[in-house]
Design an enzyme around this catalytic site. Structure first.
Site, PDB file in Angstrom:
ATOM      1  N   LYS A  31       0.830  -1.203   0.000  1.00 55.06           N
ATOM      2  CA  LYS A  31       0.000   0.000   0.000  1.00 55.06           C
ATOM      3  C   LYS A  31       0.867   1.256   0.000  1.00 55.06           C
ATOM      4  O   LYS A  31       0.521   2.269  -0.632  1.00 55.06           O
ATOM      5  CB  LYS A  31      -0.917  -0.006   1.233  1.00 55.06           C
ATOM      6  CG  LYS A  31      -1.800   1.241   1.392  1.00 55.06           C
ATOM      7  CD  LYS A  31      -2.692   1.470   0.193  1.00 55.06           C
ATOM      8  CE  LYS A  31      -3.840   2.419   0.483  1.00 55.06           C
ATOM      9  NZ  LYS A  31      -3.536   3.614   1.277  1.00 55.06           N
ATOM     10  N   GLU A  54       0.826   6.824  -6.651  1.00 59.90           N
ATOM     11  CA  GLU A  54      -0.286   7.787  -6.718  1.00 59.90           C
ATOM     12  C   GLU A  54       0.232   9.218  -6.685  1.00 59.90           C
ATOM     13  O   GLU A  54      -0.251  10.083  -7.425  1.00 59.90           O
ATOM     14  CB  GLU A  54      -1.220   7.516  -5.538  1.00 59.90           C
ATOM     15  CG  GLU A  54      -2.417   8.429  -5.429  1.00 59.90           C
ATOM     16  CD  GLU A  54      -3.207   8.128  -4.167  1.00 59.90           C
ATOM     17  OE1 GLU A  54      -3.360   9.032  -3.327  1.00 59.90           O
ATOM     18  OE2 GLU A  54      -3.663   6.972  -4.020  1.00 59.90           O
TER      19      GLU A  54
END
Length: 323
Positions: free
Chosen positions: A164, A171
């Site tokens: 993550k 991102e």
């Protein structure tokens, strides 16, 4: 299945609803009594059948560590704790070792989906032993998006949060690229409708993505992004990704640049940019909002008295305007 859920904010609250819609029984605890089903962690543990599964969705750092320590004293052998916040992956083995002393399993789970997760499902990346993961699997299946993808047993303890973390680093870079492209299109004044250009990219291009969809939605609300301050916080996972790259000898220039751009955005008047302006003025006499250095060009716009040849010679061997 029956599952305890600690932390019923925007993410946790929506996750509870999605689990309930799938037919699972959720016992929720939150510091806000209006959100909670029980009044304490003790009551939450008592309400769950054995082996108990408790999912923690509280802020990373000390709040998560304190919650895990409290559960270590309340849960029993064979129970499992799922840590679903944005904790640093290096915390996971510490948590797992603490719980293992009591025979309690530990699964770390990176959760992506934000406020859209209730309807669309949450992308889940989890780490831990196969036996511990199996006890949580019905919840994973309920929370994940429909379809083949969106959920992965990434590896041993720590693999979920590490995955993550890298996801969030990527991102950062994608968002920064979209943002720079938007600024350039706006600044050039050759494109009549920047929003429609971005909207057109949503189909048939190699850069289409959900983040692009969200940017178009934001531009529909405010075409010039008026009322939005040019400030972007860094949650920690971007810098952790860069640190992990350094530790493992993996270059992450795009992610690093995106992280540094956020640092700059958090400053009203960037000290670093002041230093850059000062150096450029020293070596090239570039305009700066201060007095000119000795022998340099005045910032007030006074003409440079040196000849074109002298100016050219001063920069010999370098790109124009750079050292």
């Amino acid at each position: 299945m029956d599952i305890g859920l600690i932390g019923l904010g925007k993410m946790g609250g929506n996750m509870r609803t999605r689990l309930q819609r799938a037919g699972h029984t959720v016992v929720g605890y939150d510091r806000d009594p209006e959100l909670a089903d029980v009044g304490s962690l003790e009551e939450l543990v008592e309400a769950l059948p054995k082996p108990a599964v408790v999912w923690v969705m509280v802020p990373s750092g000390d709040p998560t560590r304190e919650t895990v320590r409290a559960l270590a004293d309340l849960l029993a052998e064979g129970d499992v704790v799922v840590e679903g916040g944005n904790s640093r992956w290096t915390d996971d083995q510490v948590n797992a070792d603490l719980l293992a002393e009591h025979g309690i399993g530990y699964v770390d789970c990176g959760v992506s989906g934000g406020v859209w997760g209730l309807e669309n499902g949450y992308a889940l990346m989890y780490g831990g032993s196969a036996d511990d993961v199996a006890k949580v699997q019905p919840a994973f299946d309920a929370l994940k998006p429909e379809g083949e993808f969106g959920s992965v047993h990434a590896g041993k303890v720590g693999a979920g949060h590490f995955s993550k973390m890298v996801h969030n680093g990527i991102e950062y870079a994608i968002m920064q690229a979209y943002a720079e492209g938007w600024e350039l299109l706006e600044k050039a004044e050759v494109t009549d409708n920047v929003t429609e250009v971005f909207r057109s990219w949503r189909e048939g291009t190699v850069i289409r993505s959900w983040l692009l969809d969200l940017l178009v939605a934001a531009l529909d609300d405010a075409p010039d992004l008026e009322g939005i301050r040019g400030y972007a916080a860094d949650s920690g996972e971007g810098r952790w990704t860069v640190e992990a790259g350094i530790e493992h000898g993996v270059a992450t220039p795009a992610i690093t640049a995106a992280l540094f751009a956020r640092f700059v955005s958090q400053q009203e008047d960037s000290p670093a940019m002041k230093a850059v302006a000062a150096m450029r003025n020293q070596f090239g006499g570039h305009a700066m909002r201060t007095d000119a250095p000795k022998g340099g060009d005045a910032a007030s716009g006074a003409p440079d008295q040196s000849s074109e040849a002298e100016r050219a010679g001063a920069g010999q061997g370098h790109e124009p305007g750079e050292s």
